[in-house]
Scaffold this motif. Sequence first.
Motif, PDB file in Angstrom:
ATOM      1  N   VAL A  56       0.814  -1.218   0.000  1.00 31.82           N
ATOM      2  CA  VAL A  56       0.000   0.000   0.000  1.00 31.82           C
ATOM      3  C   VAL A  56       0.848   1.268   0.000  1.00 31.82           C
ATOM      4  O   VAL A  56       0.375   2.331  -0.378  1.00 31.82           O
ATOM      5  N   ALA A  57       2.088   1.155   0.436  1.00 35.28           N
ATOM      6  CA  ALA A  57       2.977   2.323   0.446  1.00 35.28           C
ATOM      7  C   ALA A  57       4.425   1.856   0.404  1.00 35.28           C
ATOM      8  O   ALA A  57       4.782   0.848   0.999  1.00 35.28           O
ATOM      9  N   ASN A  74       1.369   3.865  -9.599  1.00 35.15           N
ATOM     10  CA  ASN A  74       0.395   2.778  -9.655  1.00 35.15           C
ATOM     11  C   ASN A  74       1.096   1.420  -9.574  1.00 35.15           C
ATOM     12  O   ASN A  74       0.779   0.490 -10.298  1.00 35.15           O
ATOM     13  N   TYR A  75       2.073   1.320  -8.690  1.00 34.08           N
ATOM     14  CA  TYR A  75       2.883   0.120  -8.524  1.00 34.08           C
ATOM     15  C   TYR A  75       2.133  -0.877  -7.655  1.00 34.08           C
ATOM     16  O   TYR A  75       1.605  -0.525  -6.606  1.00 34.08           O
ATOM     17  N   LYS A  76       2.069  -2.130  -8.092  1.00 37.12           N
ATOM     18  CA  LYS A  76       1.332  -3.147  -7.343  1.00 37.12           C
ATOM     19  C   LYS A  76       2.234  -4.344  -7.069  1.00 37.12           C
ATOM     20  O   LYS A  76       2.998  -4.763  -7.928  1.00 37.12           O
ATOM     21  N   LYS A  77       2.113  -4.893  -5.874  1.00 35.70           N
ATOM     22  CA  LYS A  77       2.892  -6.053  -5.494  1.00 35.70           C
ATOM     23  C   LYS A  77       2.210  -6.716  -4.309  1.00 35.70           C
ATOM     24  O   LYS A  77       1.635  -6.037  -3.464  1.00 35.70           O
ATOM     25  N   TYR A  78       2.285  -8.034  -4.273  1.00 39.09           N
ATOM     26  CA  TYR A  78       1.646  -8.801  -3.210  1.00 39.09           C
ATOM     27  C   TYR A  78       2.632  -9.829  -2.659  1.00 39.09           C
ATOM     28  O   TYR A  78       3.410 -10.411  -3.414  1.00 39.09           O
ATOM     29  N   LEU A  79       2.576 -10.073  -1.370  1.00 37.15           N
ATOM     30  CA  LEU A  79       3.364 -11.116  -0.726  1.00 37.15           C
ATOM     31  C   LEU A  79       2.413 -12.194  -0.230  1.00 37.15           C
ATOM     32  O   LEU A  79       1.353 -11.896   0.328  1.00 37.15           O
ATOM     33  N   LYS A  80       2.799 -13.445  -0.430  1.00 34.32           N
ATOM     34  CA  LYS A  80       2.034 -14.563   0.109  1.00 34.32           C
ATOM     35  C   LYS A  80       2.993 -15.420   0.915  1.00 34.32           C
ATOM     36  O   LYS A  80       3.972 -15.946   0.396  1.00 34.32           O
ATOM     37  N   PHE A  81       2.728 -15.515   2.212  1.00 43.38           N
ATOM     38  CA  PHE A  81       3.531 -16.325   3.106  1.00 43.38           C
ATOM     39  C   PHE A  81       2.931 -17.727   3.172  1.00 43.38           C
ATOM     40  O   PHE A  81       1.721 -17.873   3.340  1.00 43.38           O
ATOM     41  N   TYR A  82       3.762 -18.730   3.028  1.00 41.95           N
ATOM     42  CA  TYR A  82       3.349 -20.121   3.139  1.00 41.95           C
ATOM     43  C   TYR A  82       3.975 -20.720   4.394  1.00 41.95           C
ATOM     44  O   TYR A  82       4.907 -20.162   4.960  1.00 41.95           O
ATOM     45  N   LYS A  83       3.498 -21.872   4.779  1.00 45.92           N
ATOM     46  CA  LYS A  83       4.101 -22.594   5.908  1.00 45.92           C
ATOM     47  C   LYS A  83       5.535 -22.969   5.553  1.00 45.92           C
ATOM     48  O   LYS A  83       5.915 -22.962   4.400  1.00 45.92           O
ATOM     49  N   ASP A  84       6.304 -23.316   6.524  1.00 45.62           N
ATOM     50  CA  ASP A  84       7.673 -23.787   6.362  1.00 45.62           C
ATOM     51  C   ASP A  84       8.609 -22.740   5.775  1.00 45.62           C
ATOM     52  O   ASP A  84       9.571 -23.070   5.083  1.00 45.62           O
ATOM     53  N   GLY A  85       8.326 -21.467   6.003  1.00 44.75           N
ATOM     54  CA  GLY A  85       9.260 -20.414   5.628  1.00 44.75           C
ATOM     55  C   GLY A  85       9.303 -20.047   4.158  1.00 44.75           C
ATOM     56  O   GLY A  85      10.254 -19.412   3.714  1.00 44.75           O
ATOM     57  N   LYS A  86       8.305 -20.406   3.376  1.00 37.34           N
ATOM     58  CA  LYS A  86       8.308 -20.087   1.944  1.00 37.34           C
ATOM     59  C   LYS A  86       7.510 -18.819   1.683  1.00 37.34           C
ATOM     60  O   LYS A  86       6.493 -18.566   2.319  1.00 37.34           O
ATOM     61  N   SER A 154      14.600   1.305   1.166  1.00 37.71           N
ATOM     62  CA  SER A 154      13.200   1.697   1.072  1.00 37.71           C
ATOM     63  C   SER A 154      12.391   0.997   2.157  1.00 37.71           C
ATOM     64  O   SER A 154      12.737  -0.085   2.623  1.00 37.71           O
ATOM     65  N   ILE A 155      11.304   1.646   2.537  1.00 38.68           N
ATOM     66  CA  ILE A 155      10.382   1.106   3.522  1.00 38.68           C
ATOM     67  C   ILE A 155       9.079   0.812   2.798  1.00 38.68           C
ATOM     68  O   ILE A 155       8.543   1.672   2.090  1.00 38.68           O
ATOM     69  N   SER A 156       8.572  -0.407   2.953  1.00 33.71           N
ATOM     70  CA  SER A 156       7.347  -0.819   2.281  1.00 33.71           C
ATOM     71  C   SER A 156       6.334  -1.265   3.313  1.00 33.71           C
ATOM     72  O   SER A 156       6.661  -2.004   4.247  1.00 33.71           O
ATOM     73  N   HIS A 157       5.099  -0.815   3.141  1.00 33.19           N
ATOM     74  CA  HIS A 157       4.013  -1.167   4.053  1.00 33.19           C
ATOM     75  C   HIS A 157       3.032  -2.071   3.313  1.00 33.19           C
ATOM     76  O   HIS A 157       2.588  -1.746   2.214  1.00 33.19           O
ATOM     77  N   TYR A 158       2.695  -3.194   3.948  1.00 34.57           N
ATOM     78  CA  TYR A 158       1.788  -4.179   3.368  1.00 34.57           C
ATOM     79  C   TYR A 158       0.570  -4.342   4.257  1.00 34.57           C
ATOM     80  O   TYR A 158       0.691  -4.426   5.466  1.00 34.57           O
ATOM     81  N   LEU A 159      -0.588  -4.414   3.642  1.00 36.17           N
ATOM     82  CA  LEU A 159      -1.850  -4.588   4.347  1.00 36.17           C
ATOM     83  C   LEU A 159      -2.361  -6.003   4.089  1.00 36.17           C
ATOM     84  O   LEU A 159      -2.431  -6.439   2.928  1.00 36.17           O
ATOM     85  N   ALA A 160      -2.719  -6.726   5.142  1.00 35.18           N
ATOM     86  CA  ALA A 160      -3.233  -8.089   5.001  1.00 35.18           C
ATOM     87  C   ALA A 160      -4.640  -8.065   4.432  1.00 35.18           C
ATOM     88  O   ALA A 160      -5.492  -7.304   4.895  1.00 35.18           O
ATOM     89  N   ILE A 161      -4.863  -8.887   3.398  1.00 32.23           N
ATOM     90  CA  ILE A 161      -6.166  -8.963   2.738  1.00 32.23           C
ATOM     91  C   ILE A 161      -6.603 -10.426   2.713  1.00 32.23           C
ATOM     92  O   ILE A 161      -5.806 -11.311   2.383  1.00 32.23           O
ATOM     93  N   ALA A 162      -7.870 -10.659   3.028  1.00 30.13           N
ATOM     94  CA  ALA A 162      -8.404 -12.020   2.962  1.00 30.13           C
ATOM     95  C   ALA A 162      -8.459 -12.463   1.502  1.00 30.13           C
ATOM     96  O   ALA A 162      -8.814 -11.681   0.615  1.00 30.13           O
TER      97      ALA A 162
END
Length: 174
Positions: A56-57, A74-86, A154-162
């Motif tokens: 988000v920022a 208008n830069y977009k990026k998403y992180l998805k955390f999985y089990k076992d550190g992936k 750089s500092i990046s802020h991520y918002l958790a989304i269902a």
Amino acid sequence: MRFLQLFLVAMVLASCSAHSIKGKEERFRESVKTPSPTATEAVYKIIDTSKIYKLVASYYKYDTNQTNVVAEYNYKKYLKFYKDGKLAVFDDFDLKTIDTLKAKETDHGYYDYTYNTLYTRHHLTNKSGKQFYNPQVQQPNGDTLSLYSQSTKSISHYLAIAIPANVVVAEAEW
């Protein structure tokens, strides 16, 4: 004869030391390829593996105006955390229309949690096919996941989304 014996001893020592150095290089390269993350239960107080994190920022740490490149470009990026550190890093997509998060087809990496700090590292693929290592460290900031990149400052802020029910989350197979 003495010269021949010294020569043979020198050859044996040289081959042993070369083998030792080569073995260390192979182990080092293998450890870079497949790091062993330390994902403990404490990390799940910070991240939620059932959600996706939307950028988000993001701004340069030393920018006094703190220009948000996400809003500016208008830069977009998403992180998805999985089990076992992936960790999977997805670029631009729309969660309303996508039906599968294909972790294997995107940039991927790992996260670990040591000394009460979340560390992420992932490979970024550029146009020439090279990969860059981009380590980031979690900075506490309330409900938002904030990551500081030491390489880009750089500092990046991520918002958790269902993740919507129509989206199938593929396994992280690396």
